[in-house]
Design a protein around this motif. Structure first.
Motif, short mmCIF file in Angstrom:
data_model
loop_
_atom_site.label_atom_id
_atom_site.label_comp_id
_atom_site.label_asym_id
_atom_site.label_seq_id
_atom_site.Cartn_x
_atom_site.Cartn_y
_atom_site.Cartn_z
N SER A 8 36.58 50.78 45.84
CA SER A 8 36.83 52.08 46.17
C SER A 8 38.59 51.90 46.37
N LYS A 9 38.96 50.71 46.45
CA LYS A 9 40.53 50.84 46.56
C LYS A 9 41.01 49.92 45.35
N PRO A 10 42.46 50.05 45.05
CA PRO A 10 42.88 49.14 43.99
C PRO A 10 42.98 47.78 44.28
N ILE A 11 42.67 46.97 43.15
CA ILE A 11 42.36 45.58 43.32
C ILE A 11 43.63 44.64 42.29
N ASP A 12 44.11 43.67 43.12
CA ASP A 12 44.84 43.09 41.97
C ASP A 12 44.54 42.27 41.12
N LEU A 13 44.92 42.19 39.72
CA LEU A 13 44.55 41.54 38.76
C LEU A 13 45.57 40.53 38.27
N ASN A 14 45.02 39.38 38.39
CA ASN A 14 45.82 38.32 37.69
C ASN A 14 45.13 37.86 36.24
N ILE A 15 46.46 37.90 35.50
CA ILE A 15 46.35 37.53 34.04
C ILE A 15 46.97 36.23 33.96
N TYR A 16 46.17 35.22 33.24
CA TYR A 16 46.74 33.70 32.87
C TYR A 16 46.84 33.80 31.32
N ALA A 17 47.68 34.17 30.70
CA ALA A 17 47.91 34.54 29.23
C ALA A 17 49.31 34.05 28.88
N ASP A 18 49.67 33.73 27.83
CA ASP A 18 50.93 33.36 27.09
C ASP A 18 51.77 34.57 26.75
#
Length: 79
Positions: free
Chosen positions: A51-61
């Motif tokens: 229901s709330k925004p969530i942190d997204l961690n992206i591990y990419a070049d």
């Protein structure tokens, strides 16, 4: 690593989000408080409070980030 905030406020949005990021070879983690789950896991996402925004961690070049960010546009939350 790149971090953004995403909103996955409905079941349909969660399904579309997982389908959109699953095409990329990069690793994605959703972080909500002390919980960290694989963003490609629908069951994992439903274990979070969506229901709330969530942190997204992206591990990419760096070369992969641009197409990933384009795919994430419908889910991004302005900070």
């Amino acid at each position: 690593m790149t971090s953004v905030k995403v909103s996955l406020s409905s079941i349909d949005k969660v399904k579309a989000f997982v389908n959109d990021i699953s095409v990329f070879p990069a690793d994605f983690d959703l972080v909500a408080g002390r919980y960290v789950i694989d963003a490609k896991s629908i069951m994992g996402i439903f274990s979070l409070d969506i229901s709330k925004p969530i942190d997204l961690n992206i591990y990419a070049d760096d070369a992969e980030i641009t197409p990933i960010m384009d795919a994430l546009k419908p889910y991004l939350v302005e900070e």
